[in-house]
Write an enzyme that holds these catalytic residues in place. Structure first.
Site, PDB file in Angstrom:
ATOM      1  N   GLU A  78      66.383  23.811  76.904  1.00  0.00           N
ATOM      2  CA  GLU A  78      67.264  24.938  76.585  1.00  0.00           C
ATOM      3  C   GLU A  78      68.541  24.886  77.428  1.00  0.00           C
ATOM      4  OE1 GLU A  78      66.803  26.630  74.068  1.00  0.00           O
ATOM      5  OE2 GLU A  78      64.668  26.380  73.629  1.00  0.00           O
ATOM      6  N   ARG A  88      61.186  41.546  66.953  1.00  0.00           N
ATOM      7  CA  ARG A  88      60.296  42.473  66.264  1.00  0.00           C
ATOM      8  C   ARG A  88      58.861  42.275  66.747  1.00  0.00           C
ATOM      9  NH1 ARG A  88      58.156  39.349  62.008  1.00  0.00           N
ATOM     10  NH2 ARG A  88      59.266  37.366  61.943  1.00  0.00           N
ATOM     11  N   CYS A 141      60.669  34.146  76.631  1.00  0.00           N
ATOM     12  CA  CYS A 141      61.121  32.899  77.262  1.00  0.00           C
ATOM     13  C   CYS A 141      62.574  33.001  77.701  1.00  0.00           C
ATOM     14  CB  CYS A 141      60.920  31.717  76.314  1.00  0.00           C
ATOM     15  SG  CYS A 141      59.175  31.321  76.104  1.00  0.00           S
ATOM     16  N   HIS A 165      61.250  24.498  76.066  1.00  0.00           N
ATOM     17  CA  HIS A 165      60.300  24.914  75.033  1.00  0.00           C
ATOM     18  C   HIS A 165      59.534  23.685  74.542  1.00  0.00           C
ATOM     19  CE1 HIS A 165      62.062  29.014  73.860  1.00  0.00           C
ATOM     20  NE2 HIS A 165      60.753  29.199  73.917  1.00  0.00           N
TER      21      HIS A 165
HETATM   22  N1  PCA Z   1      56.858  31.406  74.128  1.00  0.00           N
HETATM   23  C1  PCA Z   1      57.507  32.660  73.859  1.00  0.00           C
HETATM   24  C2  PCA Z   1      57.074  33.556  74.984  1.00  0.00           C
HETATM   25  C3  PCA Z   1      55.934  32.878  75.644  1.00  0.00           C
HETATM   26  C4  PCA Z   1      55.946  31.517  75.131  1.00  0.00           C
HETATM   27  O1  PCA Z   1      55.226  30.575  75.535  1.00  0.00           O
HETATM   28  C5  PCA Z   1      59.011  32.552  73.648  1.00  0.00           C
HETATM   29  O2  PCA Z   1      59.465  31.513  73.147  1.00  0.00           O
HETATM   30  O3  PCA Z   1      59.740  33.481  73.959  1.00  0.00           O
END
Ligand code: PCA
Length: 198
Positions: A78, A88, A141, A165
């Site tokens: 990211e 939501r 996240c 991610h």
């Molecule tokens: N993914 C979510 C929150 C926790 C996770 O592992 C996200 O992408 O926000």
């Protein structure tokens, strides 16, 4: 160096979170650098409340946070966290937030300070799917990424930090149409990402 790696617990309909497994499976040391794994709750702001004393205790050089991005094909580095929580979906405490700033009067956004391009290069050597992503979303996240980068900036700390991610792990998916990667491949990719920092 001290490297702090955070993962998240399971949330919503996902009975497992591959990042919990990654935290468990990561070696305790890479090239002599200490790796500490921490699992965080999928709760807006509380995720950072849990992490803060650990940052203060461990004084890490790097904080790399991990989370599941359901449906993504590649490990996603990211680039940016934005000062908004908006989904939501409930967090694990039942909170549903809409258009909420994370930090009142905080900067609109923070860029990751991890060596993203070097990480991409390192991970892709082994043909593990990886990309730079320009949105960490606006759920938990993004919330942890924003909190960590804000904390580092306002306290003027020499810590590099950012968020990765990961896709579903194949072990948790029955439907071959759904994008996923085997857990050992995700783990290898994360280790390569950490090595890019060392
Ligand atoms: N993914 C979510 C929150 C926790 C996770 O592992 C996200 O992408 O926000």
């Amino acid at each position: 160096m001290n490297i702090l790696i955070t993962g998240f617990e399971a949330f919503l309909e996902n009975e497992e979170n591959p990042t919990q497994e990654i935290i468990r499976l990561l070696p305790k040391s890479i090239y002599g650098n200490t790796i500490t794994g921490v699992e965080l709750p999928v709760i807006y702001d509380e995720c950072f409340d849990k992490l803060l004393p650990i940052i203060e205790e461990k004084k890490p050089d790097y904080i790399i946070s991990l989370g599941l991005a359901a449906g993504r094909k590649a490990i996603s580095l990211e680039r940016v966290a934005i000062n908004i929580s908006d989904s939501r979906h409930k967090d694990n405490n039942g909170n549903v937030l809409q258009d909420e700033v994370i930090i009142e009067n905080g900067k609109n956004a923070y860029f990751s300070t991890l060596p993203l391009r070097k990480m991409v290069d390192n991970i892709s050597v082994k043909k593990i799917p990886v990309e730079i992503s320009n949105s960490a979303g606006t759920y938990v996240c993004n919330n942890i990424m924003y909190h960590v980068l804000h904390y580092i900036e306002v306290n003027n700390l020499p810590i590099k930090a950012g968020f990765i991610h990961v896709p579903f792990m194949s072990e948790q998916i029955n439907d071959s149409q759904v994008n996923s990667l085997p857990l050992d491949v995700i783990l290898e990719g994360i280790i390569d990402a950490i090595k890019a920092c060392l």
